[in-house]
Design a protein around this motif. Structure first.
Motif, mmCIF file in Angstrom:
data_model
loop_
_atom_site.group_PDB
_atom_site.id
_atom_site.type_symbol
_atom_site.label_atom_id
_atom_site.label_comp_id
_atom_site.label_asym_id
_atom_site.label_seq_id
_atom_site.Cartn_x
_atom_site.Cartn_y
_atom_site.Cartn_z
ATOM 1 N N ASP A 1 34.960 44.752 43.067
ATOM 2 C CA ASP A 1 35.693 43.634 42.479
ATOM 3 C C ASP A 1 36.936 43.309 43.298
ATOM 4 O O ASP A 1 37.244 42.145 43.561
ATOM 5 N N THR A 2 37.655 44.348 43.687
ATOM 6 C CA THR A 2 38.872 44.161 44.470
ATOM 7 C C THR A 2 38.566 43.493 45.801
ATOM 8 O O THR A 2 39.250 42.553 46.211
ATOM 9 N N LEU A 3 37.547 43.964 46.484
ATOM 10 C CA LEU A 3 37.162 43.356 47.761
ATOM 11 C C LEU A 3 36.780 41.895 47.589
ATOM 12 O O LEU A 3 37.179 41.039 48.396
ATOM 13 N N LEU A 4 36.031 41.593 46.576
ATOM 14 C CA LEU A 4 35.626 40.214 46.344
ATOM 15 C C LEU A 4 36.833 39.330 46.051
ATOM 16 O O LEU A 4 36.938 38.216 46.588
ATOM 17 N N ARG A 5 37.755 39.814 45.227
ATOM 18 C CA ARG A 5 38.945 39.005 44.918
ATOM 19 C C ARG A 5 39.797 38.783 46.155
ATOM 20 O O ARG A 5 40.301 37.688 46.387
ATOM 21 N N ARG A 6 39.955 39.850 46.939
ATOM 22 C CA ARG A 6 40.825 39.746 48.129
ATOM 23 C C ARG A 6 40.200 38.897 49.228
ATOM 24 O O ARG A 6 40.878 38.046 49.802
ATOM 25 N N TYR A 7 38.929 39.134 49.542
ATOM 26 C CA TYR A 7 38.377 38.559 50.760
ATOM 27 C C TYR A 7 37.371 37.443 50.556
ATOM 28 O O TYR A 7 37.214 36.612 51.442
ATOM 29 N N LYS A 8 36.728 37.387 49.446
ATOM 30 C CA LYS A 8 35.862 36.243 49.177
ATOM 31 C C LYS A 8 36.635 35.135 48.477
ATOM 32 O O LYS A 8 36.404 33.969 48.727
ATOM 33 N N LEU A 9 37.554 35.519 47.596
ATOM 34 C CA LEU A 9 38.360 34.516 46.912
ATOM 35 C C LEU A 9 39.669 34.240 47.638
ATOM 36 O O LEU A 9 40.329 33.243 47.365
ATOM 37 N N GLY A 10 40.075 35.141 48.530
ATOM 38 C CA GLY A 10 41.286 34.942 49.317
ATOM 39 C C GLY A 10 42.582 35.154 48.559
ATOM 40 O O GLY A 10 43.623 34.626 48.949
ATOM 41 N N LEU A 11 42.551 35.946 47.502
ATOM 42 C CA LEU A 11 43.760 36.198 46.728
ATOM 43 C C LEU A 11 44.649 37.216 47.434
ATOM 44 O O LEU A 11 44.152 38.141 48.076
ATOM 45 N N SER A 12 45.947 37.055 47.288
ATOM 46 C CA SER A 12 46.870 38.065 47.804
ATOM 47 C C SER A 12 46.676 39.347 47.002
ATOM 48 O O SER A 12 46.091 39.336 45.915
ATOM 49 N N ALA A 13 47.195 40.447 47.520
ATOM 50 C CA ALA A 13 47.093 41.719 46.797
ATOM 51 C C ALA A 13 47.755 41.612 45.429
ATOM 52 O O ALA A 13 47.221 42.101 44.437
ATOM 53 N N GLN A 14 48.905 40.938 45.374
ATOM 54 C CA GLN A 14 49.612 40.806 44.104
ATOM 55 C C GLN A 14 48.803 39.966 43.112
ATOM 56 O O GLN A 14 48.698 40.311 41.939
#
Length: 155
Positions: free
Chosen positions: A87-100
């Protein structure tokens, strides 16, 4: 109480919809899953607000639905990564969200998000075009990888 729910929807709907679409490789199915999860959440909103981390509880409503509809690519990642890490990988790199921002959606700490996303970042964020590359690195490399990129906890 319902004003808080409406505010939550305004903030979360775009990410929930996009996340479910990535998990299923279908914008329509993703939107349906996200809508269903948020309807379920509305039924227990009062209880969710009393939890220590309402964002984490709300995220669980979505992921319980999305995990059952993962694409083959995401299912392959499940062989070596935990669902929360995926989930974290998808949010960060597929959705492009910042870590925060990624952390805000599941109630986690942004430093944990950076550590979980580290295997994808062995070289640079540009290397994250193909999320499947995370399979090539072991979980032990996460902390080393994050440290090599100069990432620090807390922001």
């Amino acid at each position: 109480m319902w004003i808080a729910y409406e505010a939550f929807l305004c903030d979360s709907w775009p990410t929930y919809r996009r996340f479910a679409a990535v998990c299923t490789a279908s914008a329509a199915i993703g939107a349906d899953l996200a809508r269903a999860a948020l309807r379920d959440l509305a039924q227990t909103w009062e209880v969710v607000l009393s939890e220590r981390s309402p964002a984490a509880v709300a995220w669980d409503f979505l992921t319980q639905r999305a995990h059952s509809s993962h694409t083959e690519s995401v299912r392959r990642m499940r062989r070596v990564l935990e669902l929360k890490e995926i989930d974290t990988l998808l949010r960060r790199y597929k959705l492009g969200l910042s870590a925060q921002r990624a952390a805000a959606h599941d109630g986690s700490v942004s430093s944990r998000v950076r550590r979980a996303a580290a295997p994808c970042c062995a070289q640079s964020d540009d290397d994250c075009e193909d999320i499947d590359m995370t399979l090539a690195l072991s979980p032990r490399s996460w902390m080393v990888c994050a440290g090599a990129r100069g990432e620090k906890d807390g922001g």
